[in-house]
Design an enzyme around this catalytic site. Structure first.
Site, mmCIF file in Angstrom:
data_model
loop_
_atom_site.group_PDB
_atom_site.id
_atom_site.type_symbol
_atom_site.label_atom_id
_atom_site.label_comp_id
_atom_site.label_asym_id
_atom_site.label_seq_id
_atom_site.Cartn_x
_atom_site.Cartn_y
_atom_site.Cartn_z
ATOM 1 N N PRO A 87 0.802 -1.223 0.000
ATOM 2 C CA PRO A 87 0.000 0.000 0.000
ATOM 3 C C PRO A 87 0.837 1.276 0.000
ATOM 4 O O PRO A 87 0.324 2.358 -0.279
ATOM 5 C CB PRO A 87 -0.836 -0.111 1.293
ATOM 6 C CG PRO A 87 -0.109 -1.088 2.145
ATOM 7 C CD PRO A 87 0.564 -2.042 1.205
ATOM 8 N N GLU A 114 1.650 -8.025 9.178
ATOM 9 C CA GLU A 114 1.823 -6.587 9.363
ATOM 10 C C GLU A 114 2.628 -5.952 8.240
ATOM 11 O O GLU A 114 2.452 -4.791 7.906
ATOM 12 C CB GLU A 114 2.518 -6.309 10.711
ATOM 13 C CG GLU A 114 2.690 -4.836 11.047
ATOM 14 C CD GLU A 114 1.368 -4.103 11.209
ATOM 15 O OE1 GLU A 114 1.354 -2.865 11.082
ATOM 16 O OE2 GLU A 114 0.342 -4.773 11.470
ATOM 17 N N ARG A 152 -3.248 -9.048 -20.663
ATOM 18 C CA ARG A 152 -4.177 -8.745 -21.758
ATOM 19 C C ARG A 152 -3.567 -7.817 -22.796
ATOM 20 O O ARG A 152 -4.097 -7.688 -23.912
ATOM 21 C CB ARG A 152 -5.479 -8.156 -21.201
ATOM 22 C CG ARG A 152 -5.337 -6.776 -20.593
ATOM 23 C CD ARG A 152 -6.605 -6.358 -19.854
ATOM 24 N NE ARG A 152 -7.759 -6.381 -20.733
ATOM 25 C CZ ARG A 152 -8.080 -5.375 -21.544
ATOM 26 N NH1 ARG A 152 -7.333 -4.292 -21.602
ATOM 27 N NH2 ARG A 152 -9.162 -5.451 -22.297
ATOM 28 N N ASP A 167 -9.415 1.280 -24.515
ATOM 29 C CA ASP A 167 -9.807 1.060 -23.124
ATOM 30 C C ASP A 167 -9.691 2.357 -22.329
ATOM 31 O O ASP A 167 -8.889 3.236 -22.649
ATOM 32 C CB ASP A 167 -8.889 0.030 -22.456
ATOM 33 C CG ASP A 167 -9.198 -1.389 -22.894
ATOM 34 O OD1 ASP A 167 -10.260 -1.583 -23.518
ATOM 35 O OD2 ASP A 167 -8.388 -2.283 -22.627
#
Length: 245
Positions: A87, A114, A152, A167
């Site tokens: 993150p 953690e 893809r 896209d």
């Protein structure tokens, strides 16, 4: 392309890698996907891969030995991009997907608990990627997302080579609306322009709708977007309409 995932829960990938585009990509030989259990590289009899953090804190931290051992064994003689799902990493974008799609070897590190021993971050990885400003239980779901978006883009994977060109985010704008048959469904009709057969006008409509959708939903994408003269004029029209409404 060869993609290897290091995970504490390899079975999580069975369904994702065995279905849809990812399965087809493997069947076509465009990519090989393998998942390695980090525990197989633990250097203790109990296969322990985590421990309490120095200095005291809640949670457990992934030890450096298993991850270093695994990466060194897998990448022997190679120099792949080694991606840490985290993150704290760089916010993932379509442009990053296009960048990674040019590589021949990718290794994804998926943590749990953690976090990671900092030495993994500092001395092992080449990229840190986050799929958004939120925290997941582990890196597996993030890795699946990144891998799907990269595979893809590989040549020959999609049925039509141009499928991904328009896209959302590939052009810098959100994608225009799509319609299919029937032309009239419960009184909800397909825009007449799409039934006209006039390809130039259809492309103009799609471009305008793409710009309109981006302006309404993601105006931040327009800040540095290089608008054409026609797009700039259409955007000004949208802005006037918003002020008048």
């Amino acid at each position: 392309m060869n993609i290897t995932v290091l995970s504490l829960f390899p079975p999580m990938f069975d369904g994702v890698f065995g279905q849809s585009i990812l399965k087809k990509a493997q069947d076509k030989g465009a990519v090989t996907l393998q998942v390695v259990d980090i525990r197989d590289y633990a250097d203790n009899k109990h296969k322990q891969v985590d421990d309490y953090p120095y200095g005291g804190s809640a949670g457990m931290v992934l030890k450096p030995e298993p991850m270093f051992n695994a990466v060194e064994a897998i990448t022997k003689g190679k120099q792949p991009r080694i991606i840490l799902m985290c993150p704290q990493g760089e916010r993932y974008t379509q442009q990053k997907a296009e960048e990674l799609a040019k590589e021949e070897e990718l290794v994804f590190l998926c943590g749990h608990y953690e976090g990671y021993d900092e030495r993994i971050r500092e001395h092992l990885v080449t990229d840190e990627i986050s799929i958004g400003d939120f925290v997941l239980t582990g890196g597996e779901l993030g890795a699946m997302t990144v891998i799907d978006s990269v595979v893809r883009l590989l040549p020959g994977v999609l049925g039509q080579e141009a499928s991904h060109v328009h896209d959302s985010f590939s052009t810098g704008l959100l994608e225009h609306p799509h319609y299919t048959r029937p032309a009239d469904f419960r009184g909800m009709k397909v825009p007449d322009i799409l039934l006209s057969g006039h390809h130039a006008k259809i492309e103009q409509w799609r471009d305008e709708q793409s710009l309109k959708r981006t302006y309404e939903r993601r105006p931040d994408l327009l800040v540095d977007y290089p608008l054409t003269k026609e797009q700039s004029a259409f955007l000004q029209t949208l802005q006037r309409e918003k002020l008048d409404s």
